[in-house]
Write a protein that holds these residues in place. Structure first.
Motif, PDB file in Angstrom:
ATOM      1  N   LEU A  47      -2.871   3.230  -3.923  1.00 31.46           N
ATOM      2  CA  LEU A  47      -3.518   4.111  -2.946  1.00 31.46           C
ATOM      3  C   LEU A  47      -4.637   4.946  -3.567  1.00 31.46           C
ATOM      4  O   LEU A  47      -4.698   6.159  -3.396  1.00 31.46           O
ATOM      5  CB  LEU A  47      -2.481   5.017  -2.290  1.00 31.46           C
ATOM      6  CG  LEU A  47      -1.462   4.312  -1.410  1.00 31.46           C
ATOM      7  CD1 LEU A  47      -0.459   5.313  -0.852  1.00 31.46           C
ATOM      8  CD2 LEU A  47      -2.140   3.553  -0.295  1.00 31.46           C
ATOM      9  N   SER A  48      -5.548   4.263  -4.254  1.00 31.65           N
ATOM     10  CA  SER A  48      -6.703   4.962  -4.819  1.00 31.65           C
ATOM     11  C   SER A  48      -7.547   5.541  -3.681  1.00 31.65           C
ATOM     12  O   SER A  48      -7.387   5.179  -2.512  1.00 31.65           O
ATOM     13  CB  SER A  48      -7.548   3.989  -5.644  1.00 31.65           C
ATOM     14  OG  SER A  48      -8.171   3.045  -4.792  1.00 31.65           O
ATOM     15  N   THR A  49      -8.445   6.411  -4.028  1.00 31.86           N
ATOM     16  CA  THR A  49      -9.312   7.032  -3.026  1.00 31.86           C
ATOM     17  C   THR A  49     -10.081   5.984  -2.227  1.00 31.86           C
ATOM     18  O   THR A  49     -10.138   6.040  -0.996  1.00 31.86           O
ATOM     19  CB  THR A  49     -10.301   8.007  -3.703  1.00 31.86           C
ATOM     20  OG1 THR A  49      -9.546   9.007  -4.383  1.00 31.86           O
ATOM     21  CG2 THR A  49     -11.211   8.656  -2.684  1.00 31.86           C
ATOM     22  N   LYS A  50     -10.673   5.014  -2.899  1.00 34.83           N
ATOM     23  CA  LYS A  50     -11.469   3.991  -2.216  1.00 34.83           C
ATOM     24  C   LYS A  50     -10.598   3.126  -1.301  1.00 34.83           C
ATOM     25  O   LYS A  50     -11.022   2.738  -0.218  1.00 34.83           O
ATOM     26  CB  LYS A  50     -12.205   3.097  -3.231  1.00 34.83           C
ATOM     27  CG  LYS A  50     -13.230   3.842  -4.049  1.00 34.83           C
ATOM     28  CD  LYS A  50     -14.374   4.324  -3.183  1.00 34.83           C
ATOM     29  CE  LYS A  50     -15.451   4.962  -4.023  1.00 34.83           C
ATOM     30  NZ  LYS A  50     -16.509   5.533  -3.213  1.00 34.83           N
ATOM     31  N   ARG A  51      -9.374   2.828  -1.718  1.00 36.14           N
ATOM     32  CA  ARG A  51      -8.485   2.023  -0.872  1.00 36.14           C
ATOM     33  C   ARG A  51      -8.000   2.820   0.335  1.00 36.14           C
ATOM     34  O   ARG A  51      -7.865   2.263   1.423  1.00 36.14           O
ATOM     35  CB  ARG A  51      -7.320   1.487  -1.699  1.00 36.14           C
ATOM     36  CG  ARG A  51      -7.796   0.470  -2.718  1.00 36.14           C
ATOM     37  CD  ARG A  51      -6.671  -0.104  -3.519  1.00 36.14           C
ATOM     38  NE  ARG A  51      -7.236  -0.883  -4.614  1.00 36.14           N
ATOM     39  CZ  ARG A  51      -6.773  -0.892  -5.841  1.00 36.14           C
ATOM     40  NH1 ARG A  51      -5.686  -0.199  -6.154  1.00 36.14           N
ATOM     41  NH2 ARG A  51      -7.362  -1.606  -6.778  1.00 36.14           N
ATOM     42  N   ARG A  52      -7.767   4.099   0.158  1.00 29.33           N
ATOM     43  CA  ARG A  52      -7.413   4.940   1.318  1.00 29.33           C
ATOM     44  C   ARG A  52      -8.577   4.982   2.308  1.00 29.33           C
ATOM     45  O   ARG A  52      -8.362   4.982   3.526  1.00 29.33           O
ATOM     46  CB  ARG A  52      -7.010   6.348   0.870  1.00 29.33           C
ATOM     47  CG  ARG A  52      -5.660   6.390   0.170  1.00 29.33           C
ATOM     48  CD  ARG A  52      -5.138   7.811  -0.042  1.00 29.33           C
ATOM     49  NE  ARG A  52      -6.115   8.778  -0.496  1.00 29.33           N
ATOM     50  CZ  ARG A  52      -6.354   9.088  -1.774  1.00 29.33           C
ATOM     51  NH1 ARG A  52      -5.696   8.479  -2.736  1.00 29.33           N
ATOM     52  NH2 ARG A  52      -7.251   9.994  -2.083  1.00 29.33           N
ATOM     53  N   ALA A  57     -10.937   3.247   7.485  1.00 30.32           N
ATOM     54  CA  ALA A  57     -11.972   2.481   8.192  1.00 30.32           C
ATOM     55  C   ALA A  57     -11.347   1.415   9.090  1.00 30.32           C
ATOM     56  O   ALA A  57     -11.896   1.094  10.148  1.00 30.32           O
ATOM     57  CB  ALA A  57     -12.931   1.828   7.192  1.00 30.32           C
ATOM     58  N   LEU A  58     -10.214   0.868   8.695  1.00 30.51           N
ATOM     59  CA  LEU A  58      -9.576  -0.178   9.476  1.00 30.51           C
ATOM     60  C   LEU A  58      -8.643   0.357  10.562  1.00 30.51           C
ATOM     61  O   LEU A  58      -8.259  -0.385  11.464  1.00 30.51           O
ATOM     62  CB  LEU A  58      -8.804  -1.129   8.550  1.00 30.51           C
ATOM     63  CG  LEU A  58      -9.671  -2.101   7.769  1.00 30.51           C
ATOM     64  CD1 LEU A  58      -8.855  -2.828   6.715  1.00 30.51           C
ATOM     65  CD2 LEU A  58     -10.348  -3.097   8.697  1.00 30.51           C
ATOM     66  N   GLY A  82     -12.198  -6.682  -3.965  1.00 32.65           N
ATOM     67  CA  GLY A  82     -11.107  -6.402  -4.906  1.00 32.65           C
ATOM     68  C   GLY A  82     -10.082  -5.443  -4.336  1.00 32.65           C
ATOM     69  O   GLY A  82      -8.866  -5.663  -4.459  1.00 32.65           O
ATOM     70  N   ASP A  83     -10.553  -4.384  -3.685  1.00 38.00           N
ATOM     71  CA  ASP A  83      -9.641  -3.408  -3.085  1.00 38.00           C
ATOM     72  C   ASP A  83      -8.855  -4.022  -1.929  1.00 38.00           C
ATOM     73  O   ASP A  83      -7.645  -3.806  -1.801  1.00 38.00           O
ATOM     74  CB  ASP A  83     -10.416  -2.175  -2.603  1.00 38.00           C
ATOM     75  CG  ASP A  83     -10.878  -1.297  -3.759  1.00 38.00           C
ATOM     76  OD1 ASP A  83     -10.286  -1.371  -4.852  1.00 38.00           O
ATOM     77  OD2 ASP A  83     -11.834  -0.523  -3.547  1.00 38.00           O
ATOM     78  N   ALA A  90      -0.166  -6.248  -1.522  1.00 36.09           N
ATOM     79  CA  ALA A  90       0.921  -5.278  -1.322  1.00 36.09           C
ATOM     80  C   ALA A  90       1.540  -5.386   0.067  1.00 36.09           C
ATOM     81  O   ALA A  90       2.622  -4.874   0.305  1.00 36.09           O
ATOM     82  CB  ALA A  90       0.397  -3.857  -1.549  1.00 36.09           C
ATOM     83  N   GLY A  91       0.844  -6.038   1.000  1.00 34.17           N
ATOM     84  CA  GLY A  91       1.373  -6.181   2.356  1.00 34.17           C
ATOM     85  C   GLY A  91       0.932  -5.104   3.326  1.00 34.17           C
ATOM     86  O   GLY A  91       1.389  -5.059   4.464  1.00 34.17           O
ATOM     87  N   VAL A  92       0.031  -4.248   2.892  1.00 36.33           N
ATOM     88  CA  VAL A  92      -0.450  -3.179   3.766  1.00 36.33           C
ATOM     89  C   VAL A  92      -1.474  -3.724   4.767  1.00 36.33           C
ATOM     90  O   VAL A  92      -1.510  -3.314   5.918  1.00 36.33           O
ATOM     91  CB  VAL A  92      -1.051  -2.014   2.948  1.00 36.33           C
ATOM     92  CG1 VAL A  92      -1.557  -0.903   3.843  1.00 36.33           C
ATOM     93  CG2 VAL A  92      -0.025  -1.476   1.954  1.00 36.33           C
ATOM     94  N   LEU A  93      -2.301  -4.664   4.309  1.00 36.64           N
ATOM     95  CA  LEU A  93      -3.247  -5.345   5.190  1.00 36.64           C
ATOM     96  C   LEU A  93      -2.799  -6.788   5.367  1.00 36.64           C
ATOM     97  O   LEU A  93      -1.994  -7.296   4.585  1.00 36.64           O
ATOM     98  CB  LEU A  93      -4.657  -5.343   4.580  1.00 36.64           C
ATOM     99  CG  LEU A  93      -5.324  -3.991   4.360  1.00 36.64           C
ATOM    100  CD1 LEU A  93      -6.700  -4.182   3.737  1.00 36.64           C
ATOM    101  CD2 LEU A  93      -5.413  -3.204   5.650  1.00 36.64           C
ATOM    102  N   GLN A  94      -3.339  -7.439   6.393  1.00 40.84           N
ATOM    103  CA  GLN A  94      -3.067  -8.866   6.577  1.00 40.84           C
ATOM    104  C   GLN A  94      -4.332  -9.561   7.040  1.00 40.84           C
ATOM    105  O   GLN A  94      -5.241  -8.928   7.559  1.00 40.84           O
ATOM    106  CB  GLN A  94      -1.929  -9.107   7.547  1.00 40.84           C
ATOM    107  CG  GLN A  94      -2.233  -8.744   8.985  1.00 40.84           C
ATOM    108  CD  GLN A  94      -1.029  -8.940   9.893  1.00 40.84           C
ATOM    109  OE1 GLN A  94       0.109  -8.930   9.447  1.00 40.84           O
ATOM    110  NE2 GLN A  94      -1.280  -9.100  11.169  1.00 40.84           N
ATOM    111  N   LYS A  95      -4.358 -10.877   6.828  1.00 41.50           N
ATOM    112  CA  LYS A  95      -5.480 -11.687   7.293  1.00 41.50           C
ATOM    113  C   LYS A  95      -5.105 -12.343   8.605  1.00 41.50           C
ATOM    114  O   LYS A  95      -3.970 -12.758   8.811  1.00 41.50           O
ATOM    115  CB  LYS A  95      -5.833 -12.774   6.269  1.00 41.50           C
ATOM    116  CG  LYS A  95      -6.708 -12.260   5.164  1.00 41.50           C
ATOM    117  CD  LYS A  95      -7.384 -13.390   4.450  1.00 41.50           C
ATOM    118  CE  LYS A  95      -8.412 -12.805   3.500  1.00 41.50           C
ATOM    119  NZ  LYS A  95      -9.180 -13.836   2.847  1.00 41.50           N
TER     120      LYS A  95
END
Length: 117
Positions: A47-52, A57-58, A82-83, A90-95
């Motif tokens: 959960l880095s700043t850029k990933r948060r 955004a999503l 990369g992010d 990790a399973g937080v996002l999905q395609k």
């Protein structure tokens, strides 16, 4: 908050605790998904700043391409890729079937207890 809101809980848990949480979620019928990490360090690394910022955004945006996420965030596409890859792993996002990226949750909750010892 909507009673049907899809929630993901990011937390730190060993196998026994993860099994207990899963059993509790099944009993309560709550629409929660648990993603467990072996340590708080691993969770905070994800959960880095850029990933948060990507998660923000999503939120509510629907499926987007990585290029569109990078454009909206005014970031380099390789860095965003990369992010996004880390968040997908990790399973937080999905395609989606057509290769777009989405946040399948309405609520992200982080559950971490920091204590001495």
């Amino acid at each position: 908050m909507n009673a049907q809101a899809r929630t993901v809980v990011l937390g730190v848990a060993d196998r026994r605790e993860a099994s207990r949480r899963a059993a509790q979620a099944l009993k309560s019928r709550a629409p929660h998904t648990f993603i467990n990490f072996a340590s708080s360090e691993l969770l905070f690394k994800l959960l880095s700043t850029k990933r948060r910022e990507i998660l923000r955004a999503l939120t509510g945006a629907g499926p987007l391409s990585i290029r569109e996420i990078a454009r909206r965030m005014e970031r380099d596409i390789k860095a965003v890729h990369g992010d996004v890859t880390m968040l997908l792993t990790a399973g937080v996002l999905q395609k989606t079937e057509d290769g777009l990226v989405e946040l399948p949750f309405d609520v992200i909750r982080v559950d971490v207890v920091l204590k001495a010892g």
